[in-house]
Design a protein around this motif. Structure first.
Motif, short mmCIF file in Angstrom:
data_model
loop_
_atom_site.label_atom_id
_atom_site.label_comp_id
_atom_site.label_asym_id
_atom_site.label_seq_id
_atom_site.Cartn_x
_atom_site.Cartn_y
_atom_site.Cartn_z
N PRO A 144 0.79 -1.24 0.00
CA PRO A 144 0.00 0.00 0.00
C PRO A 144 0.82 1.28 0.00
N LEU A 145 2.07 1.22 -0.45
CA LEU A 145 2.93 2.40 -0.44
C LEU A 145 2.72 3.17 -1.75
N GLY A 146 1.94 4.23 -1.69
CA GLY A 146 1.62 4.98 -2.89
C GLY A 146 2.82 5.70 -3.46
N ASP A 147 3.02 5.56 -4.78
CA ASP A 147 4.11 6.22 -5.49
C ASP A 147 3.57 6.82 -6.77
N GLU A 148 3.80 8.12 -6.98
CA GLU A 148 3.25 8.81 -8.15
C GLU A 148 4.34 9.39 -9.04
N GLY A 149 5.55 8.85 -8.91
CA GLY A 149 6.56 9.10 -9.90
C GLY A 149 7.25 10.45 -9.82
N ALA A 150 7.71 10.90 -11.00
CA ALA A 150 8.57 12.08 -11.10
C ALA A 150 7.87 13.37 -10.68
N ALA A 151 6.56 13.37 -10.58
CA ALA A 151 5.84 14.56 -10.11
C ALA A 151 6.21 14.90 -8.68
N ASN A 152 6.80 13.95 -7.96
CA ASN A 152 7.23 14.19 -6.58
C ASN A 152 8.73 13.98 -6.42
N HIS A 153 9.46 14.28 -7.48
CA HIS A 153 10.90 14.05 -7.48
C HIS A 153 11.57 15.18 -8.26
N MET A 154 12.68 15.67 -7.76
CA MET A 154 13.45 16.71 -8.44
C MET A 154 14.93 16.32 -8.40
N ARG A 155 15.67 16.80 -9.40
CA ARG A 155 17.12 16.58 -9.42
C ARG A 155 17.80 17.92 -9.68
N LEU A 156 18.80 18.23 -8.89
CA LEU A 156 19.60 19.43 -9.10
C LEU A 156 21.06 19.02 -9.21
N GLY A 157 21.79 19.69 -10.10
CA GLY A 157 23.20 19.39 -10.27
C GLY A 157 23.84 20.31 -11.28
N PRO A 158 25.16 20.35 -11.32
CA PRO A 158 25.86 21.29 -12.19
C PRO A 158 25.83 20.92 -13.66
N ALA A 159 25.62 19.62 -13.97
CA ALA A 159 25.63 19.17 -15.36
C ALA A 159 24.97 17.81 -15.44
N HIS A 160 24.53 17.44 -16.65
CA HIS A 160 23.88 16.14 -16.82
C HIS A 160 24.85 14.98 -16.58
N ASP A 161 26.14 15.20 -16.86
CA ASP A 161 27.11 14.11 -16.73
C ASP A 161 27.86 14.15 -15.41
N ALA A 162 27.39 14.96 -14.45
CA ALA A 162 28.01 15.04 -13.13
C ALA A 162 27.01 14.57 -12.08
N PRO A 163 27.49 14.02 -10.97
CA PRO A 163 26.56 13.61 -9.91
C PRO A 163 25.70 14.77 -9.44
N GLY A 164 24.43 14.49 -9.20
CA GLY A 164 23.50 15.50 -8.74
C GLY A 164 22.95 15.18 -7.37
N VAL A 165 22.01 16.00 -6.92
CA VAL A 165 21.29 15.77 -5.67
C VAL A 165 19.85 15.45 -6.05
N GLU A 166 19.36 14.31 -5.59
CA GLU A 166 17.99 13.90 -5.90
C GLU A 166 17.10 14.18 -4.69
N VAL A 167 15.98 14.80 -4.95
CA VAL A 167 15.06 15.24 -3.91
C VAL A 167 13.73 14.51 -4.09
N PHE A 168 13.33 13.77 -3.08
CA PHE A 168 12.06 13.05 -3.08
C PHE A 168 11.11 13.77 -2.13
#
Length: 414
Positions: free
Chosen positions: A154-178
């Protein structure tokens, strides 16, 4: 590999209707029972995709699901209102809810991971995940990807609408926010904290660069049923409403610690109320970085036409902040059912050469899709007629024509 952000928009399906099925989505409830225009809705979505291509942004496509969902109805063992409306839902068009995506630089095995959302909170969306999983496993069959089944209920998950990613570039490690929630104002919270944790674990994310943040009950009760209705991120920029996060000070401090160059553009409630932000979908915009490095907001025309929000946006781009350009799009048919520009797309950071080309767009393919939509999508649908055999036959034929055009009939026909 040359990693780029690809927006995979959902093509609005031929069963697009206003049955008012989404509890907590104010626009959906307000327009329940109204006449919808599936042909116009799909053409509006394709025009937005064409506009993104013109901006130099890679553009992908995800497809409508089979409607009515006969397999689900058979398994359910019942077929009457409201179940018939649930089975005819075109809500898969909002692909921000299709999955959560973690780019390769963030994951332990160096692959791009996608976990399909279970969408279990709303009956009309709970049966989407099997077809979404089929599409994603075709589109991302390359070894550069790992596509996971949903987190178990019963753990509801609605995908990327509740997820953000911030970082300096696409090919560099970022910070993922749930972003998770709790119930607010009688409306259900759709993202469970443990579901977010499960996604982060299976994606192999670095715990030191993964944040779990609570959405405010005030935002949920105001109609922000997903985080992307009150906040959006791109690169090193977070664009957010003041009342989006329960402990914003701690969240902002964590971001600044992990990303010292992060730019937080917070809109005060004294300037834009939650009600106005949600009515115009100010934050349900695509925040993108254009090929020249300039950041732009792709916004619904409702934001431009609202006196208070329009004035704020003009001031925003006139200042010295990171967002330098506003691009307005007409997605009124989607907006009337509770989904703005950001709802209509799933962001995947990947090398386009690793994606099945049948799911990628160019001008010529959009031309063909527009022609098909004009010929076969219903012009209007009255929710009271969803079980009309002639309408059902038209919807089935329209989708079959789409699959044939894209050479996907063998994999996706039911």
């Amino acid at each position: 590999m040359a990693l780029r952000e690809i927006n995979f928009d959902g093509l609005v399906g031929p069963s697009h209707n206003y049955a008012g099925l989404s509890v907590g989505n104010l626009a959906s409830a307000r327009n329940a029972g109204a006449l919808s225009h599936p042909r116009a809705a799909a053409l509006q979505g394709l025009a937005k995709m064409r506009g993104n291509l013109a901006l130099g942004l890679p553009q992908g496509l995800l497809l409508p699901h089979p409607r009515p969902n006969a397999r689900w109805l058979d398994a359910l063992g019942v077929n009457h209102s409201p179940v018939d409306a649930w089975a005819m839902s075109a809500a898969a068009m909002w692909t921000a809810n299709a999955a959560t995506v973690s780019p390769a630089p963030d994951t332990a095995d160096g692959r791009c991971h996608l976990t399909v959302a279970n969408l279990m909170t709303m009956p009309h969306r709970s049966h989407e995940w099997p077809n979404t999983l089929r599409q994603l496993r075709i589109a991302f069959a390359h070894p550069a990807f790992a596509v996971h089944k949903p987190v178990l209920p019963p753990l509801g998950d609605e995908g990327a609408a509740n997820h953000m990613r911030l970082g300096p570039a696409h090919d560099a490690p970022g910070v993922e926010v749930f972003v998770f929630g709790r119930s607010g104002g009688g409306f259900p919270a759709r993202q469970h904290a443990v579901a977010s944790q499960a996604v982060a674990f299976r994606h192999g994310l670095d715990p030191q660069r993964t944040l779990f943040v609570e959405q405010t009950p005030e935002a949920i009760s105001a109609g922000a049923f997903h985080n992307d209705v009150v906040a959006v991120a791109d690169g090193l920029t977070l664009f957010t409403h003041e009342q989006a996060f329960s402990d914003k000070d701690a969240f902002y401090a964590d971001l600044r610690r992990l990303l010292p160059d992060v730019r937080i553009v917070e809109v005060p409630a004294s300037r834009i109320s939650l009600a106005d932000a949600i009515a115009t979908y100010l934050f349900n915009a695509q925040l993108v970085t254009l090929p020249g490095g300039e950041q732009a907001l792709i916004l619904p025309v409702e934001a431009r036409d609202h006196a208070t929000v329009g004035r704020y946006l003009a001031e925003l781009v006139a200042g010295n902040g990171p967002i330098r350009r506003l691009i307005f799009v007409d997605v009124r048919q989607s907006m009337a059912n509770g989904g703005g520009p950001a709802c209509l797309r799933l962001r995947v950071v990947a090398d386009p050469d690793t994606v099945d080309p049948r799911f990628l767009l160019d001008e010529a393919k959009i031309d063909r899709l527009e022609g098909l939509v004009r010929q076969t999508w219903p012009e209007t649908i009255d929710p009271a007629t969803l079980t009309d055999p002639a309408l059902v036959a038209d919807i089935l034929a329209a989708r079959a024509g789409l699959l044939a055009m894209l050479d996907l009939a063998a994999e996706l026909s039911d």
